[in-house]
Scaffold this motif. Structure first.
Motif, short mmCIF file in Angstrom:
data_model
loop_
_atom_site.label_atom_id
_atom_site.label_comp_id
_atom_site.label_asym_id
_atom_site.label_seq_id
_atom_site.Cartn_x
_atom_site.Cartn_y
_atom_site.Cartn_z
N HIS A 204 -62.39 -18.67 6.88
CA HIS A 204 -61.08 -19.32 6.93
C HIS A 204 -60.65 -19.66 8.35
N GLN A 205 -61.15 -18.93 9.35
CA GLN A 205 -60.96 -19.35 10.74
C GLN A 205 -61.96 -18.64 11.63
N GLY A 206 -61.86 -18.90 12.94
CA GLY A 206 -62.89 -18.44 13.85
C GLY A 206 -63.06 -16.93 13.92
N ARG A 207 -61.93 -16.21 13.93
CA ARG A 207 -62.05 -14.77 14.12
C ARG A 207 -62.75 -14.08 12.97
N MET A 208 -62.74 -14.67 11.76
CA MET A 208 -63.49 -14.09 10.65
C MET A 208 -64.99 -14.28 10.85
N ALA A 209 -65.38 -15.42 11.42
CA ALA A 209 -66.79 -15.62 11.75
C ALA A 209 -67.23 -14.56 12.76
N GLU A 210 -66.36 -14.29 13.75
CA GLU A 210 -66.67 -13.27 14.76
C GLU A 210 -66.77 -11.89 14.11
N ASN A 211 -65.79 -11.60 13.26
CA ASN A 211 -65.75 -10.29 12.62
C ASN A 211 -66.99 -10.05 11.77
N HIS B 227 -64.77 -13.72 27.32
CA HIS B 227 -64.43 -13.53 25.90
C HIS B 227 -63.02 -14.04 25.64
N PHE B 228 -62.85 -14.81 24.58
CA PHE B 228 -61.51 -15.12 24.09
C PHE B 228 -60.92 -13.83 23.49
N ASP B 229 -59.58 -13.75 23.44
CA ASP B 229 -58.91 -12.51 23.00
C ASP B 229 -59.46 -11.96 21.68
N THR B 230 -59.59 -12.84 20.66
CA THR B 230 -60.02 -12.34 19.35
C THR B 230 -61.49 -11.92 19.40
N THR B 231 -62.28 -12.60 20.24
CA THR B 231 -63.70 -12.27 20.35
C THR B 231 -63.83 -10.88 20.97
N ASN C 25 -64.62 -22.89 28.07
CA ASN C 25 -64.19 -21.52 28.30
C ASN C 25 -62.66 -21.44 28.22
N ASN C 26 -62.16 -21.12 27.04
CA ASN C 26 -60.71 -21.15 26.78
C ASN C 26 -59.94 -20.25 27.74
N SER C 27 -60.33 -18.97 27.82
CA SER C 27 -59.57 -18.03 28.63
C SER C 27 -59.68 -18.31 30.13
N PHE D 222 -73.29 -19.40 20.57
CA PHE D 222 -72.17 -20.11 21.17
C PHE D 222 -70.88 -19.78 20.43
N ASP D 223 -69.79 -19.63 21.20
CA ASP D 223 -68.45 -19.70 20.64
C ASP D 223 -68.09 -21.18 20.81
N ALA D 224 -68.21 -21.93 19.70
CA ALA D 224 -68.29 -23.40 19.77
C ALA D 224 -66.96 -24.12 19.58
N CYS D 225 -65.84 -23.37 19.62
CA CYS D 225 -64.52 -23.94 19.25
C CYS D 225 -64.24 -25.33 19.82
N ARG D 226 -64.56 -25.54 21.11
CA ARG D 226 -64.24 -26.84 21.75
C ARG D 226 -65.52 -27.51 22.23
N PHE D 227 -66.54 -27.50 21.35
CA PHE D 227 -67.86 -28.02 21.74
C PHE D 227 -67.83 -29.50 22.09
N MET E 293 -67.41 -20.60 14.98
CA MET E 293 -66.61 -21.80 15.18
C MET E 293 -65.22 -21.64 14.57
N SER E 294 -64.20 -21.95 15.36
CA SER E 294 -62.87 -22.14 14.80
C SER E 294 -62.65 -23.64 14.68
N ALA E 295 -62.69 -24.15 13.46
CA ALA E 295 -62.52 -25.59 13.24
C ALA E 295 -61.07 -26.02 13.46
N LYS E 296 -60.18 -25.04 13.75
CA LYS E 296 -58.79 -25.35 14.09
C LYS E 296 -58.71 -26.04 15.45
N LYS E 297 -59.79 -26.04 16.19
CA LYS E 297 -59.85 -26.76 17.46
C LYS E 297 -60.64 -28.05 17.23
N ASP E 298 -61.94 -28.04 17.61
CA ASP E 298 -62.69 -29.30 17.50
C ASP E 298 -63.22 -29.60 16.09
C1 LIG Z 1 -59.21 -19.94 18.82
C2 LIG Z 1 -60.43 -19.31 19.34
C3 LIG Z 1 -61.10 -18.31 18.63
C4 LIG Z 1 -60.56 -17.72 17.34
O1 LIG Z 1 -60.39 -18.67 16.35
P1 LIG Z 1 -59.22 -18.54 15.24
O2 LIG Z 1 -59.46 -19.73 14.38
O3 LIG Z 1 -57.92 -18.60 15.99
O4 LIG Z 1 -59.42 -17.28 14.53
C5 LIG Z 1 -62.26 -17.82 19.17
N1 LIG Z 1 -62.75 -18.25 20.33
C6 LIG Z 1 -62.12 -19.22 21.06
C7 LIG Z 1 -62.72 -19.69 22.35
C8 LIG Z 1 -60.94 -19.77 20.59
O5 LIG Z 1 -60.32 -20.71 21.32
#
Ligand SMILES: *Cc1c(COP(=O)(O)O)cnc(C)c1O
Length: 481
Positions: A100-107, A125-129, A187-189, A216-221, A256-261
């Motif tokens: 359902h979102q990126g942090r579940m893929a990480e978990n 590392h992003f906060d949730t990672t 690199n978000n953070s 890869f943490d591919a959120c903004r690939f 991947m968090s598809a809520k970004k890219d």
């Molecule tokens: C947003 C984000 C996540 C977590 O994704 P969610 O969809 O918010 O759970 C992980 N890594 C990075 C780099 C992010 O920007």
């Protein structure tokens, strides 16, 4: 369209979402009721909302049309197959697990492959990672290049991971204690800074030598691949899709968090080549998310995500997207507003300590700026500074503040026009002119952890000094992470 240095919007508007006009008096009342905490202000009382770029994208007509083609079968939905085909084409990894979102893929990944005492390196590392790594009793280590930690240094790829630091860490850490290396693109953070392909190849080479897989943490690939096309020698004539395929070919999987890219409001996935890991993750997925062909999503969400992953690689879109954020940065920079440079892919960061030098970090200059931007102009930004990261040292009881005191203006994708960005820039510039009138803040409530989400504050009275602010100014003591 490309005659301008910053391209105009490569889309026109078919549906509009009216913004409510809110008077300054109402904003003043709302922000005071919210305890000067921007998270507690109702979103419909905000004019331009730059809190985050996550899950706030505008979908296209094609994505909305895709929602109507959602196949809500419990198992084997056609939208799942479309998503898998899309991910195979762009990312190339064999096994696709929707979440359902990126942090579940990480978990799911970390609870499958990590054990207590393990170590996971990353650029940052992003906060949730980080939280998901630490939740398994493992250690999250940030190995970004030194330039990536200095807001004043200009470098085209400030998100790069230092291969020498990685080599050292992998050499020193016991056999089998690093189950994978992560690389966050962009690199978000670290301010949305990109990673170069040369760096990815160097990291891969180190991983190969130590026989460790690379994820890869591919959120903004797509934004990262656009920067590669723009900045990395040899890639100017390659398509962003080709660059993405090459990037992911050096890895063994991605979260991947598809809520970004992914250009959707909810969605994510884990993709990987290791069949044994995929099987274990899938068993856990069924326990906590859902059946493997929908994960935590509806069929229509899978369809919107499949379409979004293609659209985000459109180069007219990316030129506009990255250009709009850069233009906001340039408008501020030209007027002498201190910002972090170079501007990253998804946000502009204002250096609040330099903008408000008369407010000490113990009085939250970043948050003072956030509050003023809302009260005066209806703009929502977010503090990334002493309110978010300031903490009391457990041993000495002394307050420790982060090195950087930033205010982030994160730009949602395809939501605001560049005229909105001009409004934001002019608002910040006006505030800067009368910045001496802004006053520091003091906490009236703080939760024991992640205090910025629920903190309550008050403005300092003129001449009042902050409680506990006597003693040495701890501003330069340490960066908590
Ligand atoms: C947003 C984000 C996540 C977590 O994704 P969610 O969809 O918010 O759970 C992980 N890594 C990075 C780099 C992010 O920007």
């Amino acid at each position: 369209m490309h005659a301008m240095r910053f391209p105009a919007e490569p889309f026109r508007i078919k549906v509009v979402e009216p913004l409510r006009s809110v008077s300054r008096e109402e904003r003043e009342r709302l922000i005071v009721e919210a305890g000067l905490n921007i998270f507690a202000v109702p979103a419909d009382s905000i004019y331009v909302d730059l809190l985050t770029d996550s899950g706030t994208s505008a979908m296209s007509d094609d994505q909305w049309a895709g929602l109507m083609l959602g196949d809500e079968s419990y198992a084997g939905s056609r939208n799942f197959f479309h998503l898998v085909e899309t991910i195979h084409d762009i990312f190339g990894y064999r096994h696709v697990i929707p979440t359902h979102q990126g942090r579940m893929a990480e978990n799911l990944l970390f609870s499958t492959v990590l054990k207590p005492g393990d170590v996971v390196p990353n650029n940052i590392h992003f906060d949730t990672t980080r939280a998901n790594v630490e939740h398994q009793g493992a250690e999250a280590v940030d190995l970004v290049i030194d330039e990536g930690l200095d807001p004043a240094v200009l470098h085209p790829f400030k998100g790069n991971l230092d291969p020498a630091k990685l080599d050292r860490l992998l050499g020193e850490t016991g056999q089998g204690r690093v189950p994978l290396v992560m690389l966050t693109v962009t690199n978000n953070s670290g301010g949305g800074q990109p990673v170069s392909l040369a760096n990815v190849r160097a990291v891969r080479e180190v991983c190969d030598r130590h026989r460790v897989p690379l994820f890869f943490d591919a959120c903004r690939f797509a934004e990262n691949c656009w920067f590669i096309k723009e900045r990395e020698p040899g890639y100017g004539n390659k398509s962003v899709t080709e660059i993405a395929r090459e990037l992911f070919s050096y890895g063994d999987g991605c979260t991947m968090s598809a809520k970004k890219d992914g250009l959707v409001n909810i969605g994510g996935f884990l993709a990987l080549n290791n069949a044994e890991w995929a099987e274990r993750v899938t068993n856990l997925l069924i326990l906590v998310e859902g059946f493997p062909t929908y994960g935590g999503l509806a069929g229509r969400d899978l369809e919107a995500m499949a379409r979004g992953l293609r659209e985000v690689l459109n180069e007219d879109y990316l030129a506009f997207r990255v250009g709009q954020v850069a233009e906001l940065g340039e408008m501020l920079d030209r007027a002498g507003v201190p910002i972090v440079k170079p501007v990253g892919g998804h946000a502009v960061y204002i250096d609040a300590r330099r903008l408000l030098p008369h407010i000490p970090q113990s009085q939250f200059p970043g948050q003072a700026l956030v509050v003023a931007l809302y009260r005066e102009f209806g703009i929502r930004s977010v503090e990334v500074g002493s309110l978010m990261f300031g903490h009391r040292e457990p041993k000495t009881g002394e307050m420790v503040y982060p090195k950087l005191e930033l205010v982030r203006l994160a730009v949602p994708r395809r939501v605001y026009t560049t005229e909105h960005m001009r409004f934001v820039a002019e608002s910040v510039i006006q505030l800067q002119r009368r910045s001496d009138r802004l006053r520091g803040l003091k906490l009236t409530y703080e939760a024991p952890v992640l205090r910025h989400f629920t903190a309550r504050l008050e403005e300092m009275a003129p001449g009042e000094s902050a409680p506990g602010s006597a003693g040495p100014r701890a501003a330069d003591v340490a960066t908590p992470r």
